[in-house]
Design a protein around this motif. Structure first.
Motif, mmCIF file in Angstrom:
data_model
loop_
_atom_site.group_PDB
_atom_site.id
_atom_site.type_symbol
_atom_site.label_atom_id
_atom_site.label_comp_id
_atom_site.label_asym_id
_atom_site.label_seq_id
_atom_site.Cartn_x
_atom_site.Cartn_y
_atom_site.Cartn_z
ATOM 1 N N THR A 1 -61.966 23.614 -32.610
ATOM 2 C CA THR A 1 -61.896 24.304 -31.328
ATOM 3 C C THR A 1 -60.511 24.903 -31.133
ATOM 4 O O THR A 1 -60.374 26.046 -30.698
ATOM 5 C CB THR A 1 -62.225 23.331 -30.168
ATOM 6 N N GLY A 2 -59.504 24.160 -31.473
ATOM 7 C CA GLY A 2 -58.134 24.650 -31.359
ATOM 8 C C GLY A 2 -57.880 25.854 -32.245
ATOM 9 O O GLY A 2 -57.250 26.830 -31.825
ATOM 10 N N VAL A 3 -58.375 25.797 -33.467
ATOM 11 C CA VAL A 3 -58.208 26.909 -34.405
ATOM 12 C C VAL A 3 -58.919 28.154 -33.874
ATOM 13 O O VAL A 3 -58.366 29.258 -33.892
ATOM 14 C CB VAL A 3 -58.738 26.536 -35.816
ATOM 15 N N VAL A 4 -60.136 27.977 -33.391
ATOM 16 C CA VAL A 4 -60.901 29.109 -32.865
ATOM 17 C C VAL A 4 -60.188 29.699 -31.643
ATOM 18 O O VAL A 4 -60.064 30.924 -31.518
ATOM 19 C CB VAL A 4 -62.346 28.686 -32.519
ATOM 20 N N GLN A 5 -59.702 28.850 -30.754
ATOM 21 C CA GLN A 5 -58.986 29.346 -29.577
ATOM 22 C C GLN A 5 -57.724 30.104 -29.969
ATOM 23 O O GLN A 5 -57.411 31.147 -29.402
ATOM 24 C CB GLN A 5 -58.638 28.192 -28.639
ATOM 25 N N THR A 6 -57.018 29.587 -30.944
ATOM 26 C CA THR A 6 -55.810 30.263 -31.422
ATOM 27 C C THR A 6 -56.152 31.627 -32.009
ATOM 28 O O THR A 6 -55.480 32.631 -31.715
ATOM 29 C CB THR A 6 -55.091 29.399 -32.481
ATOM 30 N N LEU A 7 -57.190 31.688 -32.818
ATOM 31 C CA LEU A 7 -57.606 32.963 -33.410
ATOM 32 C C LEU A 7 -58.032 33.965 -32.336
ATOM 33 O O LEU A 7 -57.680 35.146 -32.396
ATOM 34 C CB LEU A 7 -58.750 32.748 -34.407
ATOM 35 N N LEU A 8 -58.776 33.475 -31.360
ATOM 36 C CA LEU A 8 -59.210 34.352 -30.272
ATOM 37 C C LEU A 8 -58.007 34.873 -29.480
ATOM 38 O O LEU A 8 -57.965 36.053 -29.111
ATOM 39 C CB LEU A 8 -60.186 33.627 -29.339
ATOM 40 N N GLN A 9 -57.046 34.014 -29.233
ATOM 41 C CA GLN A 9 -55.852 34.432 -28.497
ATOM 42 C C GLN A 9 -55.055 35.463 -29.295
ATOM 43 O O GLN A 9 -54.583 36.451 -28.753
ATOM 44 C CB GLN A 9 -54.974 33.219 -28.161
ATOM 45 N N GLN A 10 -54.911 35.219 -30.596
ATOM 46 C CA GLN A 10 -54.184 36.178 -31.446
ATOM 47 C C GLN A 10 -54.902 37.529 -31.472
ATOM 48 O O GLN A 10 -54.261 38.583 -31.398
ATOM 49 C CB GLN A 10 -54.060 35.627 -32.871
ATOM 50 N N THR A 11 -56.226 37.487 -31.554
ATOM 51 C CA THR A 11 -57.015 38.719 -31.553
ATOM 52 C C THR A 11 -56.847 39.454 -30.226
ATOM 53 O O THR A 11 -56.648 40.672 -30.192
ATOM 54 C CB THR A 11 -58.503 38.413 -31.809
ATOM 55 N N GLN A 12 -56.905 38.718 -29.132
ATOM 56 C CA GLN A 12 -56.728 39.322 -27.808
ATOM 57 C C GLN A 12 -55.333 39.941 -27.684
ATOM 58 O O GLN A 12 -55.186 41.043 -27.166
ATOM 59 C CB GLN A 12 -56.940 38.286 -26.714
#
Length: 78
Positions: free
Chosen positions: A14-25
């Motif tokens: 979940t943390g990895v996915v959130q980090t990736l989503l934040q970086q993409t945003q």
């Protein structure tokens, strides 16, 4: 056989996915800001171009009127 998920690995994922989503945003926001900046810059250039064209048209109109007046004066004095 049932699969038991480790809560820690789920939290990590979940943390990895959130980090990736934040970086993409963040990347999309940066790109969006750059695009808006370029559009604003182009808008300014278009405004300048329109002004220059208007100035040239005004100058051409004045020169045409002066030429017409000169021709009329020459015809009147003949």
């Amino acid at each position: 056989m049932s699969e038991i998920q480790d809560p820690k690995s789920v939290q990590d994922l979940t943390g990895v996915v959130q980090t990736l989503l934040q970086q993409t945003q963040d990347k999309f926001q940066t790109m969006s800001d750059q695009i808006i900046g370029r559009i604003d810059e182009m808008s300014g250039r278009i405004d300048d171009l329109e002004k220059n064209i208007g100035d040239l048209m005004t100058q051409a109109g004045v020169e045409e009127m002066e030429a017409e007046n000169k021709v009329k004066e020459e015809q009147g004095s003949s």
